[in-house]
Design an enzyme around this catalytic site. Structure first.
Site, PDB file in Angstrom:
ATOM      1  CG  ASN A  84      -0.419   0.737   2.398  1.00 12.46           C
ATOM      2  OD1 ASN A  84      -0.519   1.959   2.491  1.00 12.46           O
ATOM      3  ND2 ASN A  84       0.182   0.002   3.336  1.00 12.46           N
ATOM      4  CG  PHE A 110      -0.946   9.213   7.190  1.00 13.71           C
ATOM      5  CD1 PHE A 110      -0.777   7.852   7.402  1.00 13.71           C
ATOM      6  CD2 PHE A 110      -0.089  10.084   7.856  1.00 13.71           C
ATOM      7  CE1 PHE A 110       0.219   7.368   8.252  1.00 13.71           C
ATOM      8  CE2 PHE A 110       0.898   9.610   8.715  1.00 13.71           C
ATOM      9  CZ  PHE A 110       1.061   8.268   8.911  1.00 13.71           C
ATOM     10  CB  SER A 167       3.315   5.718   7.357  1.00 14.84           C
ATOM     11  OG  SER A 167       2.901   5.679   5.999  1.00 14.84           O
ATOM     12  CG  ASN A 215       2.901   4.496   1.937  1.00 15.06           C
ATOM     13  OD1 ASN A 215       3.729   4.132   1.105  1.00 15.06           O
ATOM     14  ND2 ASN A 215       2.188   3.642   2.648  1.00 15.06           N
ATOM     15  CB  THR A 216       3.670  10.749   4.954  1.00 15.39           C
ATOM     16  OG1 THR A 216       2.304  10.348   4.961  1.00 15.39           O
ATOM     17  CG2 THR A 216       3.751  12.261   5.103  1.00 15.39           C
ATOM     18  CE  LYS A 246       2.111  -0.031  12.937  1.00 12.24           C
ATOM     19  NZ  LYS A 246       0.726  -0.181  12.455  1.00 12.24           N
ATOM     20  CG  ASN A 255       3.843   1.045   9.667  1.00 12.95           C
ATOM     21  OD1 ASN A 255       3.154   0.519   8.810  1.00 12.95           O
ATOM     22  ND2 ASN A 255       3.557   2.238  10.172  1.00 12.95           N
TER      23      ASN A 255
END
Length: 334
Positions: free
Chosen positions: A111, A115, A174, A176-177, A212, A241
């Site tokens: 993925n 967010f 994450s 993805n940011t 996390k 994660n």
């Protein structure tokens, strides 16, 4: 083993199927929960961590119910804890689609959602309206992509969530940011965690804070994150994660899609990082293991390796809603 509605869901693209699953679980929560575990009749499963009594050691990882839409339905599957989010101060659409990919041959997911959520205020309004919470509710908070002050975003998220959550997770892992994972390094992590600690106190409650981390941290990075967590009164560490790495064993044509990999292929790395975190913390910081947990045997292995709790997400997609009960009951039998 395929569950009855898997073929129908897999006929849809991954993100549409995700939305359909949330809608079904939202309805499920309204009509009852026959898959649920009655903690009152199974006290042997209870776990006390950070001053909280978890009905059982199996929790839902953040990312499935991003906007806190289906909390009763999630608890109805048998989870002892449900973690919603990641929630940001302002609504944001996330990254362009397509951004969610099934790696069916590998029982995995990639993925790059970014967010996507409707903002923390909208989620908290739904949480306030809940009539009953049979387990522990966690709220996972993050920063907006375009924020000019990410530390302030996290502190605001903690302050707002503290009134309604049983615990709050600080998600700096994450992939993805852009730039978010830089916050895992000291001294940036110390500044962030100190601000979050102050925010929960200012809210009039010291709700437990969980951190996390990414499985892609090297040993020095893991040790630094743990030391920062201990120094700043974090109550538990979630390891871990999604990963940017790609095991050579992957067979799916989607294996090289950009984003974080989760599911069965993450298990080996997640186990190694749990062991690393256990050694680095010396038992001074409770650990929650996530990544590739798809059976009672795997969950037990993580608990025996030093985790107090485990979290599940991607395996639900491949094993179905009965997985939670199977894990909880399998742990109980052991």
């Amino acid at each position: 083993m395929a569950y009855p509605i898997r073929s129908a869901l897999f006929a849809l693209d991954a993100e549409t199927a995700h939305r359909a699953a949330i809608a079904a679980l939202r309805a499920w929560g309204r009509i009852g929960a026959p898959f649920g575990i009655d903690s009152e009749t199974d006290p042997s499963q209870r776990v006390r961590l950070a001053g909280l009594d978890f009905p059982n050691p199996v929790g839902l990882a953040a990312g499935l119910d991003k906007d806190a839409e289906a909390i009763p339905g999630m608890f109805g599957l048998g989870f002892g804890a449900v973690e919603v989010g990641t929630l940001t101060p302002l609504p944001q659409p996330g990254n362009p689609k397509p951004r969610l990919f099934r790696l069916a041959e590998d029982a995995a997911i990639v993925n790059r959602m970014g967010f996507n959520n409707h903002g923390i205020d909208a989620a908290l309004a739904r949480i306030v309206g809940l009539k009953r919470r049979p387990g522990i509710l966690g709220i996972n908070v993050g920063a907006n992509k375009e924020s000019t002050d990410r530390v302030a975003d996290y502190a605001l998220g903690v302050a707002k969530a503290a009134v309604h959550a049983d615990y709050i997770t600080i998600n700096v892992s994450s992939p993805n940011t852009p730039g978010l994972r830089d916050l895992q390094s000291r001294p940036a992590l110390d500044e962030l965690l100190a601000a979050c600690d102050a925010a929960r106190s200012a809210a009039g409650t010291r709700r437990p804070l969980f951190l996390k981390v990414a499985p892609d941290l090297d040993r020095a990075g893991m040790e630094g994150a743990i030391r920062a967590a201990i120094d700043n009164r974090v109550d538990a560490l979630i390891v871990s994660n999604t990963t940017l790495s790609r095991p050579a064993s992957l067979r799916s044509p989607h294996a090289r899609e950009a984003g974080g990999l989760s599911g069965a292929p993450l298990a080996v790395l997640a186990r190694a990082k749990l062991a690393e975190a256990r050694a680095a913390s010396g038992g001074a910081l409770p650990l929650i293991s996530a990544g590739g947990i798809d059976s009672a045997d795997e969950a037990r292995a993580r608990l025996e390796a030093g985790a107090s709790l485990v979290q599940v997400y991607s395996a639900l997609i491949y094993r179905g809603p009965g997985l939670v009960r199977a894990i909880v009951e399998g742990i109980a039998r052991a």
